[in-house]
Design an enzyme around this catalytic site. Structure first.
Site, PDB file in Angstrom:
ATOM      1  N   GLY A  13     -16.982 -69.825  15.190  1.00  0.00           N
ATOM      2  CA  GLY A  13     -17.218 -71.248  14.949  1.00  0.00           C
ATOM      3  C   GLY A  13     -18.409 -71.835  15.670  1.00  0.00           C
ATOM      4  N   SER A  14     -19.493 -71.043  15.847  1.00  0.00           N
ATOM      5  CA  SER A  14     -20.663 -71.651  16.510  1.00  0.00           C
ATOM      6  C   SER A  14     -21.310 -72.706  15.619  1.00  0.00           C
ATOM      7  CB  SER A  14     -21.668 -70.588  16.935  1.00  0.00           C
ATOM      8  OG  SER A  14     -22.316 -70.012  15.831  1.00  0.00           O
ATOM      9  N   ASN A  15     -21.254 -72.522  14.302  1.00  0.00           N
ATOM     10  CA  ASN A  15     -21.774 -73.579  13.407  1.00  0.00           C
ATOM     11  C   ASN A  15     -20.889 -74.827  13.469  1.00  0.00           C
ATOM     12  OD1 ASN A  15     -24.218 -72.862  11.718  1.00  0.00           O
ATOM     13  ND2 ASN A  15     -23.013 -70.988  11.570  1.00  0.00           N
ATOM     14  N   LEU A  84     -14.609 -66.793   5.586  1.00  0.00           N
ATOM     15  CA  LEU A  84     -14.921 -65.508   4.958  1.00  0.00           C
ATOM     16  C   LEU A  84     -13.918 -65.080   3.893  1.00  0.00           C
ATOM     17  CD1 LEU A  84     -16.260 -63.675   8.123  1.00  0.00           C
ATOM     18  CD2 LEU A  84     -17.522 -65.048   6.459  1.00  0.00           C
ATOM     19  N   LYS A  85     -13.033 -65.988   3.507  1.00  0.00           N
ATOM     20  CA  LYS A  85     -12.095 -65.673   2.431  1.00  0.00           C
ATOM     21  C   LYS A  85     -12.453 -66.509   1.208  1.00  0.00           C
ATOM     22  CE  LYS A  85      -7.415 -64.558   2.444  1.00  0.00           C
ATOM     23  NZ  LYS A  85      -7.347 -63.126   2.649  1.00  0.00           N
ATOM     24  N   LEU A  86     -11.977 -66.032   0.057  1.00  0.00           N
ATOM     25  CA  LEU A  86     -12.256 -66.791  -1.162  1.00  0.00           C
ATOM     26  C   LEU A  86     -11.503 -68.131  -1.128  1.00  0.00           C
ATOM     27  CD1 LEU A  86     -13.808 -66.201  -3.804  1.00  0.00           C
ATOM     28  CD2 LEU A  86     -11.580 -65.740  -4.830  1.00  0.00           C
ATOM     29  N   ASN A 101     -21.631 -74.365   1.583  1.00  0.00           N
ATOM     30  CA  ASN A 101     -21.443 -73.135   2.361  1.00  0.00           C
ATOM     31  C   ASN A 101     -22.753 -72.812   3.060  1.00  0.00           C
ATOM     32  OD1 ASN A 101     -20.235 -70.532   3.128  1.00  0.00           O
ATOM     33  ND2 ASN A 101     -21.646 -69.643   1.627  1.00  0.00           N
ATOM     34  N   HIS A 103     -24.940 -69.636   4.468  1.00  0.00           N
ATOM     35  CA  HIS A 103     -25.059 -68.181   4.317  1.00  0.00           C
ATOM     36  C   HIS A 103     -26.251 -67.731   5.163  1.00  0.00           C
ATOM     37  CE1 HIS A 103     -24.571 -64.350   2.258  1.00  0.00           C
ATOM     38  NE2 HIS A 103     -25.889 -64.279   2.222  1.00  0.00           N
ATOM     39  N   GLU A 173     -29.442 -71.774  11.785  1.00  0.00           N
ATOM     40  CA  GLU A 173     -28.237 -72.309  11.134  1.00  0.00           C
ATOM     41  C   GLU A 173     -27.755 -73.549  11.871  1.00  0.00           C
ATOM     42  OE1 GLU A 173     -25.053 -69.590  10.067  1.00  0.00           O
ATOM     43  OE2 GLU A 173     -26.399 -67.883  10.204  1.00  0.00           O
TER      44      GLU A 173
HETATM   45  C1  GAR Z   1     -22.683 -67.456  10.183  1.00  0.00           C
HETATM   46  O1  GAR Z   1     -23.801 -66.662  10.437  1.00  0.00           O
HETATM   47  C2  GAR Z   1     -22.587 -67.780   8.711  1.00  0.00           C
HETATM   48  O2  GAR Z   1     -23.835 -67.969   8.115  1.00  0.00           O
HETATM   49  C3  GAR Z   1     -21.899 -66.560   8.189  1.00  0.00           C
HETATM   50  O3  GAR Z   1     -20.895 -66.289   9.147  1.00  0.00           O
HETATM   51  C4  GAR Z   1     -21.384 -66.667  10.434  1.00  0.00           C
HETATM   52  C5  GAR Z   1     -20.341 -67.496  11.131  1.00  0.00           C
HETATM   53  O4  GAR Z   1     -20.716 -67.742  12.465  1.00  0.00           O
HETATM   54  N1  GAR Z   1     -21.372 -66.765   6.885  1.00  0.00           N
HETATM   55  C6  GAR Z   1     -21.410 -65.833   5.931  1.00  0.00           C
HETATM   56  O5  GAR Z   1     -21.824 -64.708   6.107  1.00  0.00           O
HETATM   57  C7  GAR Z   1     -20.865 -66.280   4.569  1.00  0.00           C
HETATM   58  N2  GAR Z   1     -21.199 -65.350   3.523  1.00  0.00           N
HETATM   59  P1  GAR Z   1     -19.979 -68.863  13.324  1.00  0.00           P
HETATM   60  O6  GAR Z   1     -18.470 -68.635  13.169  1.00  0.00           O
HETATM   61  O7  GAR Z   1     -20.443 -68.598  14.729  1.00  0.00           O
HETATM   62  O8  GAR Z   1     -20.411 -70.203  12.797  1.00  0.00           O
END
Ligand code: GAR
Length: 197
Positions: A13-15, A84-86, A101, A103, A173
């Site tokens: 969850g850094s985003n 990461l799930k549908l 989303n 990516h 991001e």
């Molecule tokens: C992020 O890099 C995001 O872009 C990626 O998962 C990571 C989550 O990091 N998402 C995907 O790959 C989706 N296809 P976080 O939990 O530290 O935010």
């Protein structure tokens, strides 16, 4: 009135943290709910620390459960930030145009089912691409194919490993996602943004 944002996470969850940090004070948006498919997702603890409701989906494939939880918080925008799930098609339909989303690569390349986390960066490096960077896009029925709202570019450097590239992309991001959410709050809905470098 504040624009009400729900953030869905599966991992650290850094985003989410970047959103919690930016959407404060006079900003026109707030995180009002964090949802996860995993009880052990680090993002849930970040939400609790910030005083934001953190909920675990009992059945992540059940659209009705999602819609109940989102409706209860009067959510305007749904953000997938490392979810990461549908997402069930019923939720995608209900939140069409109100769900984004992030990516970790420059879509339309390096997307699709199974392309998440390190795998994305491995594929970018293996391809010999000179650049990578995050994409924020609208979510529709097709994985990673909804309209692109914003991208930011970083170089792929000689000697990069998936981990070093991931770190460079992740830094961007953390800037890009709050920018897109705040632009959506100002417009009242997600909007395409000029790409910033
Ligand atoms: C992020 O890099 C995001 O872009 C990626 O998962 C990571 C989550 O990091 N998402 C995907 O790959 C989706 N296809 P976080 O939990 O530290 O935010």
């Amino acid at each position: 009135m504040s624009y009400r944002v729900a953030v869905c996470v599966s991992g650290g969850g850094s985003n989410l943290q970047a959103l919690l940090d930016r959407l404060q004070g006079e900003e026109p948006a707030r995180v009002v709910l964090v949802l996860s498919n995993r009880a052990d997702a680090g993002g849930l603890e970040r939400a609790r620390q910030a005083g934001v409701p953190a909920e675990v989906l009992a059945d992540p494939a059940d659209a009705a459960e999602w819609i109940t939880r989102l409706g209860r918080r009067d959510v305007d925008l749904l953000v997938l930030a490392g979810y990461l799930k549908l997402v069930p098609p019923g939720v995608v339909q209900k939140y069409a145009g109100r769900m984004v989303n992030i990516h970790p690569a420059l879509l339309p390349d390096f997307g699709g089912p199974g392309m998440y986390g390190q795998r994305v960066h491995e594929a970018v490096i293996a391809s010999g691409a000179a650049e990578s960077g995050p994409t924020v896009h609208l979510v529709d029925e097709v994985y990673d194919r909804g309209a692109i709202l914003a991208q930011r570019r970083v170089p792929v450097l000689p000697g990069d490993t998936p981990a070093t590239l991931a770190e460079r992309v992740l830094t961007e991001e953390h800037r890009l996602l709050p920018d897109v959410v705040l632009a959506a709050a100002r417009a009242g809905h997600p909007v395409p943004m000029a790409n910033a470098d």
